[in-house]
Design a protein around this motif. Structure first.
Motif, PDB file in Angstrom:
ATOM      1  N   VAL A   7       0.880  -1.085   0.094  1.00 14.61           N
ATOM      2  CA  VAL A   7      -0.049  -0.151  -0.085  1.00 14.61           C
ATOM      3  C   VAL A   7       0.990   1.022   0.048  1.00 14.61           C
ATOM      4  O   VAL A   7       2.047   1.390   0.770  1.00 14.61           O
ATOM      5  CB  VAL A   7      -0.947   0.153   1.120  1.00 14.61           C
ATOM      6  N   LYS A   9       1.248   5.782  -1.276  1.00 18.54           N
ATOM      7  CA  LYS A   9       0.616   6.768  -1.857  1.00 18.54           C
ATOM      8  C   LYS A   9       1.270   7.250  -3.399  1.00 18.54           C
ATOM      9  O   LYS A   9       2.580   7.231  -3.490  1.00 18.54           O
ATOM     10  CB  LYS A   9       0.760   8.182  -0.911  1.00 18.54           C
ATOM     11  N   TYR A  15      -4.268   6.880  -2.237  1.00 18.08           N
ATOM     12  CA  TYR A  15      -3.872   5.532  -1.913  1.00 18.08           C
ATOM     13  C   TYR A  15      -3.986   4.473  -3.047  1.00 18.08           C
ATOM     14  O   TYR A  15      -4.867   4.461  -3.759  1.00 18.08           O
ATOM     15  CB  TYR A  15      -4.369   5.092  -0.591  1.00 18.08           C
ATOM     16  N   LYS A  36      -6.580   5.740   3.162  1.00 15.00           N
ATOM     17  CA  LYS A  36      -5.881   4.483   3.200  1.00 15.00           C
ATOM     18  C   LYS A  36      -7.079   3.539   3.764  1.00 15.00           C
ATOM     19  O   LYS A  36      -6.689   2.354   3.239  1.00 15.00           O
ATOM     20  CB  LYS A  36      -4.868   4.618   4.466  1.00 15.00           C
ATOM     21  N   CYS A  39      -8.225   1.792   0.445  1.00 17.92           N
ATOM     22  CA  CYS A  39      -7.271   1.215  -0.001  1.00 17.92           C
ATOM     23  C   CYS A  39      -7.302  -0.244   0.710  1.00 17.92           C
ATOM     24  O   CYS A  39      -7.290  -1.124  -0.057  1.00 17.92           O
ATOM     25  CB  CYS A  39      -6.216   1.660   0.059  1.00 17.92           C
TER      26      CYS A  39
END
Length: 59
Positions: A7, A9, A15, A36, A39
């Motif tokens: 994960v 940015k 994200y 987040k 995501c």
């Protein structure tokens, strides 16, 4: 070595996730998410829905 979800940015501050094989090769990428948490929900969705997914060829 097992695969993993990463994960991160992106350049626009969104994200994203990518799935990497054990050798480090990127084998799947997710869409851009505002949060987040969104995501991580996308990662969980892939993990739970993919085991029985069909392969469909659209030639």
């Amino acid at each position: 070595m097992a695969g993993k979800f990463e994960v991160y940015k992106d350049g626009a501050g969104k994200y994203r996730f990518r799935l990497k094989a054990g050798n480090g090769e990127i084998i799947a990428v997710g869409e851009a998410y505002e949060s987040k948490a969104g995501c991580l929900n996308g990662v969980e969705s892939v993990k739970s829905h993919a085991p029985g997914a069909q392969v469909v060829e659209n030639d």
